[in-house]
Scaffold this motif. Structure first.
Motif, mmCIF file in Angstrom:
data_model
loop_
_atom_site.group_PDB
_atom_site.id
_atom_site.type_symbol
_atom_site.label_atom_id
_atom_site.label_comp_id
_atom_site.label_asym_id
_atom_site.label_seq_id
_atom_site.Cartn_x
_atom_site.Cartn_y
_atom_site.Cartn_z
ATOM 1 N N VAL A 1 0.843 -1.192 0.000
ATOM 2 C CA VAL A 1 0.000 0.000 0.000
ATOM 3 C C VAL A 1 0.880 1.244 0.000
ATOM 4 C CG1 VAL A 1 -1.599 1.368 1.387
ATOM 5 C CG2 VAL A 1 -1.997 -1.067 1.094
ATOM 6 N N TYR A 2 1.885 1.214 0.832
ATOM 7 C CA TYR A 2 2.822 2.342 0.904
ATOM 8 C C TYR A 2 3.500 2.549 -0.459
ATOM 9 C CZ TYR A 2 6.276 5.415 3.048
ATOM 10 O OH TYR A 2 7.046 6.489 3.384
ATOM 11 N N ALA A 3 3.965 1.460 -1.041
ATOM 12 C CA ALA A 3 4.654 1.563 -2.327
ATOM 13 C C ALA A 3 3.743 2.122 -3.408
ATOM 14 C CB ALA A 3 5.191 0.192 -2.747
ATOM 15 N N ASN A 4 2.534 1.609 -3.487
ATOM 16 C CA ASN A 4 1.582 2.121 -4.474
ATOM 17 C C ASN A 4 1.402 3.618 -4.323
ATOM 18 O OD1 ASN A 4 0.676 -0.005 -6.142
ATOM 19 N ND2 ASN A 4 -0.598 -0.823 -4.500
ATOM 20 N N GLU A 5 1.268 4.041 -3.100
ATOM 21 C CA GLU A 5 1.011 5.456 -2.851
ATOM 22 C C GLU A 5 2.223 6.310 -3.259
ATOM 23 O OE1 GLU A 5 -1.803 6.697 -2.105
ATOM 24 O OE2 GLU A 5 -1.236 8.738 -1.603
ATOM 25 N N VAL A 6 3.415 5.848 -2.936
ATOM 26 C CA VAL A 6 4.612 6.626 -3.275
ATOM 27 C C VAL A 6 4.823 6.661 -4.788
ATOM 28 C CG1 VAL A 6 7.109 6.751 -3.049
ATOM 29 C CG2 VAL A 6 5.712 6.230 -1.052
ATOM 30 N N ILE A 7 4.579 5.525 -5.457
ATOM 31 C CA ILE A 7 4.734 5.497 -6.910
ATOM 32 C C ILE A 7 3.805 6.504 -7.570
ATOM 33 C CG2 ILE A 7 4.360 4.094 -8.985
ATOM 34 C CD1 ILE A 7 5.371 1.686 -7.440
ATOM 35 N N SER A 8 2.612 6.657 -7.011
ATOM 36 C CA SER A 8 1.659 7.630 -7.557
ATOM 37 C C SER A 8 2.022 9.070 -7.215
ATOM 38 C CB SER A 8 0.256 7.360 -7.012
ATOM 39 O OG SER A 8 -0.101 6.015 -7.202
ATOM 40 N N GLY A 9 3.134 9.252 -6.529
ATOM 41 C CA GLY A 9 3.501 10.596 -6.124
ATOM 42 C C GLY A 9 2.866 11.013 -4.807
ATOM 43 N N ALA A 10 2.316 10.041 -4.084
ATOM 44 C CA ALA A 10 1.761 10.271 -2.749
ATOM 45 C C ALA A 10 0.744 11.419 -2.729
ATOM 46 C CB ALA A 10 2.880 10.550 -1.740
ATOM 47 N N PRO A 11 -0.289 11.327 -3.559
ATOM 48 C CA PRO A 11 -1.246 12.439 -3.640
ATOM 49 C C PRO A 11 -1.982 12.688 -2.330
ATOM 50 C CG PRO A 11 -2.071 10.510 -4.803
ATOM 51 C CD PRO A 11 -0.649 10.215 -4.443
ATOM 52 N N LEU A 12 -2.324 11.624 -1.604
ATOM 53 C CA LEU A 12 -3.074 11.797 -0.353
ATOM 54 C C LEU A 12 -2.167 11.715 0.860
ATOM 55 C CD1 LEU A 12 -6.130 9.477 -1.107
ATOM 56 C CD2 LEU A 12 -6.051 11.960 -1.213
ATOM 57 N N PHE A 13 -0.956 11.316 0.637
ATOM 58 C CA PHE A 13 -0.084 10.868 1.709
ATOM 59 C C PHE A 13 1.011 11.875 1.998
ATOM 60 C CE2 PHE A 13 1.673 6.484 3.068
ATOM 61 C CZ PHE A 13 1.014 6.606 4.268
ATOM 62 N N ALA A 14 1.226 12.795 1.083
ATOM 63 C CA ALA A 14 2.419 13.638 1.133
ATOM 64 C C ALA A 14 2.567 14.330 2.477
ATOM 65 C CB ALA A 14 2.379 14.664 0.002
ATOM 66 N N GLN A 15 1.475 14.892 2.976
ATOM 67 C CA GLN A 15 1.599 15.649 4.211
ATOM 68 C C GLN A 15 1.973 14.740 5.373
ATOM 69 O OE1 GLN A 15 1.583 18.919 3.944
ATOM 70 N NE2 GLN A 15 2.465 18.744 5.994
ATOM 71 N N GLU A 16 1.353 13.585 5.407
ATOM 72 C CA GLU A 16 1.654 12.670 6.505
ATOM 73 C C GLU A 16 3.097 12.157 6.413
ATOM 74 O OE1 GLU A 16 -1.112 9.686 9.144
ATOM 75 O OE2 GLU A 16 -1.583 9.954 7.059
ATOM 76 N N ILE A 17 3.571 11.942 5.190
ATOM 77 C CA ILE A 17 4.974 11.543 5.035
ATOM 78 C C ILE A 17 5.882 12.666 5.532
ATOM 79 C CG2 ILE A 17 6.775 11.150 3.310
ATOM 80 C CD1 ILE A 17 4.954 9.406 1.790
ATOM 81 N N ARG A 18 5.539 13.881 5.143
ATOM 82 C CA ARG A 18 6.356 15.014 5.575
ATOM 83 C C ARG A 18 6.386 15.126 7.105
ATOM 84 N NH1 ARG A 18 6.419 18.293 0.812
ATOM 85 N NH2 ARG A 18 4.208 17.864 0.560
ATOM 86 N N ASP A 19 5.233 14.909 7.701
ATOM 87 C CA ASP A 19 5.130 15.124 9.148
ATOM 88 C C ASP A 19 5.700 13.983 9.975
ATOM 89 O OD1 ASP A 19 3.881 17.479 8.587
ATOM 90 O OD2 ASP A 19 1.840 16.747 8.964
ATOM 91 N N ARG A 20 5.562 12.757 9.480
ATOM 92 C CA ARG A 20 5.888 11.609 10.339
ATOM 93 C C ARG A 20 7.081 10.812 9.840
ATOM 94 N NH1 ARG A 20 0.661 8.159 10.977
ATOM 95 N NH2 ARG A 20 1.697 7.332 12.833
ATOM 96 N N VAL A 21 7.203 10.613 8.510
ATOM 97 C CA VAL A 21 8.295 9.784 8.001
ATOM 98 C C VAL A 21 9.584 10.583 7.920
ATOM 99 C CG1 VAL A 21 9.117 8.429 6.048
ATOM 100 C CG2 VAL A 21 6.714 8.322 6.710
ATOM 101 N N LEU A 22 9.468 11.783 7.386
ATOM 102 C CA LEU A 22 10.668 12.568 7.139
ATOM 103 C C LEU A 22 11.493 12.799 8.405
ATOM 104 C CD1 LEU A 22 11.490 13.393 4.406
ATOM 105 C CD2 LEU A 22 10.653 15.686 4.822
ATOM 106 N N PRO A 23 10.880 13.199 9.504
ATOM 107 C CA PRO A 23 11.669 13.384 10.716
ATOM 108 C C PRO A 23 12.416 12.113 11.119
ATOM 109 C CG PRO A 23 9.501 14.342 10.993
ATOM 110 C CD PRO A 23 9.476 13.598 9.694
ATOM 111 N N ALA A 24 11.751 10.960 10.979
ATOM 112 C CA ALA A 24 12.407 9.701 11.330
ATOM 113 C C ALA A 24 13.621 9.455 10.439
ATOM 114 C CB ALA A 24 11.412 8.550 11.211
ATOM 115 N N LEU A 25 13.440 9.676 9.133
ATOM 116 C CA LEU A 25 14.562 9.454 8.219
ATOM 117 C C LEU A 25 15.696 10.434 8.498
ATOM 118 C CD1 LEU A 25 12.740 8.830 4.809
ATOM 119 C CD2 LEU A 25 14.122 7.213 6.082
ATOM 120 N N GLN A 26 15.331 11.676 8.736
ATOM 121 C CA GLN A 26 16.373 12.676 8.962
ATOM 122 C C GLN A 26 17.112 12.429 10.268
ATOM 123 O OE1 GLN A 26 13.979 16.151 8.278
ATOM 124 N NE2 GLN A 26 14.727 16.362 6.166
ATOM 125 N N ALA A 27 16.404 11.896 11.273
ATOM 126 C CA ALA A 27 17.085 11.526 12.513
ATOM 127 C C ALA A 27 18.119 10.437 12.239
ATOM 128 C CB ALA A 27 16.065 11.056 13.545
#
Lengths: 217, 217
Positions: free
Chosen positions: A117-143
């Motif tokens: 599900v995650y992969a499908n969403e990212v391949i599509s450019g994360a149209p519904l997911f972008a904000q949540e990725i920015r808020d929750r995933v990005l900080p984890a990756l940057q840490a």
DNA sequence: GTCTATATTCAGATAGAC
DNA sequence: GTCTATCTGAATATAGAC
């Protein structure tokens, strides 16, 4: 159960039932969205899978997109829960990397539908997911990336391009969920087994430790 | 052009036009399928994109699935054309691996939509694609794996698990097409640039050569 | 070969009885 | 809260004029 049961208990029991049905719906939706994508699944499809009517899904989740968002949110919860190995072992690079790789491969093995599900969403450019990725995933990756850079400064590991290393780790481990059908074809077996994940882990750990910890610059 | 032009020339010109329109349709369909998946794109959508009517798409390709199959076939042609580095440099492991990684990354850079269509299809379990993968992709992958095993026998490289090494290479390089939106978020830029692909190539070559060619067993 | 019109199916969503 | 019935729009596909 006699009708003299306390109203509170009855109420809880009812909301428990509702809770359980909601979870069943979310699980079924996840499985179907994982394989056929958002547009490829109808509410009827999901409803039949859990033995109810599509009207109930709309009653529970408001709309198809509402249901999908709930699925995405749950997927991200799971995804993130497997991401903490590096920051939680920031004083031991080898241990951190070993645990991170093992954890991500376990995620692929135990939650292949979440991964897809995650992969499908990212391949599509994360149209519904972008904000949540920015808020929750990005900080984890940057840490995680910050930990790598600190290791390099302290001289306990070679200066690597941490962002791209994360891409390699992330892509390689999730491939065992997302691209399982092709890996199975290559390995000549109907589905991946424990030993395949073990072999992947051995190779990845070997590659990463050789790259990150070797003494030569 | 006077009407005295040779019939053959006229005929060729017409079929050329048709050929060109077909290619335009296939390109547009590929772009759209890549982002939204098979079910997420309508014939109207594609037709508008190329400035024609959906009825023409049906006239040319018979059905939506027919069009999709043609797209898949073309994707596989491109995919395979970037896969030959290993078998074509079977006498020089380092050169072969360098060229393979560079080629796969170039594929991601130059053909991101092909990569994503392929990824979508594999994530879905390759319902329409399985046979073609078996017939065309598998032999190519197995030839590459055989080369690795021969290298190990000859002692020119360490005995690695070639199948899983291919997974790592394949997943890591294609991630720069399929998961570009997330990599961009991590790198903090709107889109991937040449230097990002160069950094990925440097890291991957480093990792693989350290793993495959290091003298220690 | 290309266009207009349309048949048919199916999707998401809503209304209202119970 | 759950069910039956239904509205509305959209999608694939076909028929037939030009």
């Amino acid at each position: 159960m006699p009708h003299s049961a306390k109203p509170v208990a009855v109420k809880e029991s009812r909301s428990d039932t509702r809770e359980r049905l909601e979870q069943e719906i979310l699980e079924a939706a996840k499985r179907l969205f994982a394989v056929r994508g958002f547009a490829g699944v109808s509410l009827d499809h999901i409803a039949r899978d859990v033995g109810t009517a599509k009207q109930n899904l709309l009653y529970y989740f408001g709309s198809k997109e509402g249901l999908y968002r709930r699925v995405l949110h749950g997927v991200l919860d799971v995804w993130l829960s497997y991401m903490e190995a590096i920051t939680h072992n920031a004083d031991d690079p080898e241990m951190a990397l070993r645990k991170y790789i093992a954890g991500k491969l376990r995620f692929s093995r135990e939650h292949p539908f979440d991964s897809r599900v995650y992969a499908n969403e990212v391949i599509s450019g994360a149209p519904l997911f972008a904000q949540e990725i920015r808020d929750r995933v990005l900080p984890a990756l940057q840490a995680d990336i910050a930990v790598f850079n600190r290791w390099a400064e302290q001289g306990v590991c070679r200066p690597v391009d941490a962002a791209h290393l994360m891409v390699v780790l992330w892509a390689s481990t999730q491939a065992y969920a997302d691209f399982a059908s092709q890996i199975c074809l290559v390995l000549g077996k109907p589905q991946l087994e424990e030993q395949d994940f073990a072999a992947a882990e051995t190779l990845l750990v070997d590659m990463v430790l050789k790259t990150v910890l070797s003494t030569a610059t």
